[in-house]
Motif scaffolding. Sequence first.
Motif, short mmCIF file in Angstrom:
data_model
loop_
_atom_site.label_atom_id
_atom_site.label_comp_id
_atom_site.label_asym_id
_atom_site.label_seq_id
_atom_site.Cartn_x
_atom_site.Cartn_y
_atom_site.Cartn_z
N ALA A 1 76.81 -81.70 4.24
CA ALA A 1 76.24 -81.42 6.17
C ALA A 1 76.75 -79.79 6.63
CB ALA A 1 76.43 -82.27 6.76
N GLN A 2 76.10 -79.28 6.90
CA GLN A 2 76.87 -78.78 7.61
C GLN A 2 77.90 -78.06 8.98
OE1 GLN A 2 74.34 -74.30 7.55
NE2 GLN A 2 75.30 -73.40 8.83
N LYS A 3 78.99 -77.77 8.92
CA LYS A 3 79.53 -77.60 10.20
C LYS A 3 79.45 -77.00 11.86
CE LYS A 3 83.56 -76.53 7.88
NZ LYS A 3 84.62 -76.02 8.34
N ASN A 4 78.94 -77.44 12.43
CA ASN A 4 77.93 -76.53 13.31
C ASN A 4 79.07 -75.68 14.25
OD1 ASN A 4 76.74 -75.08 15.85
ND2 ASN A 4 76.22 -77.98 16.75
N ILE A 5 79.57 -74.32 13.25
CA ILE A 5 80.09 -73.20 14.46
C ILE A 5 80.58 -72.90 15.27
CG2 ILE A 5 81.37 -71.23 13.40
CD1 ILE A 5 81.37 -72.90 11.18
N LEU A 6 79.02 -73.30 16.05
CA LEU A 6 79.00 -72.52 17.40
C LEU A 6 79.68 -73.61 18.47
CD1 LEU A 6 77.57 -71.48 19.35
CD2 LEU A 6 75.31 -72.30 19.38
N GLN A 7 79.71 -74.94 17.71
CA GLN A 7 80.37 -75.76 18.52
C GLN A 7 82.47 -75.21 19.18
OE1 GLN A 7 80.33 -79.78 17.46
NE2 GLN A 7 81.68 -79.90 16.21
N TYR A 8 82.45 -74.96 17.53
CA TYR A 8 84.32 -74.26 17.80
C TYR A 8 84.35 -72.93 18.10
CZ TYR A 8 84.46 -78.22 14.58
OH TYR A 8 84.20 -79.57 13.83
N ILE A 9 83.27 -72.34 17.90
CA ILE A 9 83.02 -70.89 19.20
C ILE A 9 83.05 -71.16 20.25
CG2 ILE A 9 81.86 -68.82 20.05
CD1 ILE A 9 80.86 -68.72 17.02
N ILE A 10 82.74 -72.13 20.74
CA ILE A 10 82.22 -72.72 22.44
C ILE A 10 83.70 -73.29 22.95
CG2 ILE A 10 81.33 -74.26 23.95
CD1 ILE A 10 78.56 -73.36 23.26
N LEU A 11 84.23 -74.13 22.01
CA LEU A 11 85.66 -74.56 22.38
C LEU A 11 86.94 -73.54 22.50
CD1 LEU A 11 86.06 -78.08 20.20
CD2 LEU A 11 85.00 -77.54 22.49
N GLY A 12 86.64 -72.87 21.38
CA GLY A 12 87.86 -71.92 21.26
C GLY A 12 87.82 -70.66 22.48
N GLN B 1 70.13 -72.73 22.55
CA GLN B 1 71.05 -73.15 21.07
C GLN B 1 72.28 -73.95 22.34
OE1 GLN B 1 71.44 -69.90 18.84
NE2 GLN B 1 71.26 -71.80 17.32
N ILE B 2 72.85 -72.77 23.30
CA ILE B 2 74.33 -73.65 23.82
C ILE B 2 73.81 -74.29 24.50
CG2 ILE B 2 75.93 -72.37 25.88
CD1 ILE B 2 74.82 -69.53 24.17
N TYR B 3 73.25 -74.62 25.57
CA TYR B 3 73.28 -75.42 26.66
C TYR B 3 72.93 -77.01 26.17
CZ TYR B 3 72.85 -71.87 30.46
OH TYR B 3 73.60 -70.99 31.54
N PRO B 4 71.93 -77.37 25.18
CA PRO B 4 71.74 -77.93 24.87
C PRO B 4 72.87 -78.58 23.84
CG PRO B 4 69.73 -77.10 24.15
CD PRO B 4 70.55 -76.23 24.88
N LEU B 5 73.69 -77.52 23.53
CA LEU B 5 74.70 -78.42 22.60
C LEU B 5 76.02 -78.76 23.90
CD1 LEU B 5 76.65 -78.49 20.21
CD2 LEU B 5 76.88 -76.14 20.37
N THR C 1 77.21 -67.50 27.66
CA THR C 1 75.96 -67.06 27.46
C THR C 1 76.08 -65.19 27.08
OG1 THR C 1 73.76 -68.12 27.82
CG2 THR C 1 73.18 -66.16 27.05
N GLN C 2 76.69 -65.18 28.52
CA GLN C 2 77.12 -63.47 28.00
C GLN C 2 78.42 -63.52 26.93
OE1 GLN C 2 76.20 -60.96 30.07
NE2 GLN C 2 74.40 -62.77 29.88
N ASP C 3 79.42 -64.14 27.04
CA ASP C 3 80.04 -64.23 25.83
C ASP C 3 79.39 -63.44 24.46
OD1 ASP C 3 82.57 -64.31 27.50
OD2 ASP C 3 82.29 -66.31 27.46
N PHE C 4 78.47 -64.48 24.12
CA PHE C 4 77.75 -63.81 22.82
C PHE C 4 76.85 -62.91 23.30
CE2 PHE C 4 79.02 -68.40 22.36
CZ PHE C 4 78.68 -68.15 20.96
N ALA C 5 76.56 -62.70 24.05
CA ALA C 5 75.97 -60.94 24.33
C ALA C 5 77.14 -59.08 24.23
CB ALA C 5 75.29 -61.11 25.80
N HIS C 6 78.17 -60.38 24.20
CA HIS C 6 79.52 -58.88 24.45
C HIS C 6 80.16 -59.39 22.74
CE1 HIS C 6 77.76 -57.14 27.72
NE2 HIS C 6 77.36 -58.10 28.56
N GLU C 7 81.53 -59.98 23.63
CA GLU C 7 82.74 -60.00 22.73
C GLU C 7 82.51 -60.58 21.28
OE1 GLU C 7 85.69 -58.21 23.07
OE2 GLU C 7 84.52 -57.54 24.89
N ILE C 8 81.71 -62.19 21.98
CA ILE C 8 81.21 -62.95 20.11
C ILE C 8 80.08 -61.99 19.71
CG2 ILE C 8 81.30 -64.89 18.99
CD1 ILE C 8 83.59 -64.57 20.45
#
Length: 182
Positions: free
Chosen positions: A2-13, A43-47, A26-33
């Motif tokens: 199974a593929q890791k949910n990379i998004l959860q690790y980005i959020i943790l970071g 994707q972000i809110y349910p996670l 959400t804004q971090d994904f619009a800019h830096e990330i």
Amino acid sequence: MAQKNILQYIILGLLDQEPRTGYELTQDFAHEIGEFWQAQHSQIYPLLARMEEQGLITHSVEVAGTKLEKKRYSITTEGRSALSSWVGAPTPTMATTKDEFVLKLYFVQRADDARLPGMIREQIAIHQEWLDHLEARRQLLFGDENVPQDQFGHYLILDHALTREQQYLSWLDQQLTQLPHN
């Protein structure tokens, strides 16, 4: 496997840097990330809810104005442990990139295709604009400092992006000059 949910690790970071609201994430994904990884609000809110159920994060409620409540998320000890394990784990696979221009090139049959010069010039303009953006970001974030003492990882990914764009532009220029009747 199974593929890791990379998004959860980005959020943790991001939460390891400082607590954030869902909107701020959400804004971090619009800019830096967003310069190297994409994620949508949907994707972000349910996670966030799943991560909280798993004990990786927690939230507190803040009141903004007179009635608006917002959740501010923080990483837990378990979340820090998961993040640390992920950062230290091997990265054995190479990521697949989705480049529509390269895909279109695959279907061009001949070097004298009349569409090629315009296609390449368009990409040169796009990549030059992105390179200018990245250089401005580096100047804004790090100034004239060659290697920053903090945010070293951010510096590395920005340097990687700059190098990638410079090489891509060089390749595009080379291809344009090699076209017949250019």
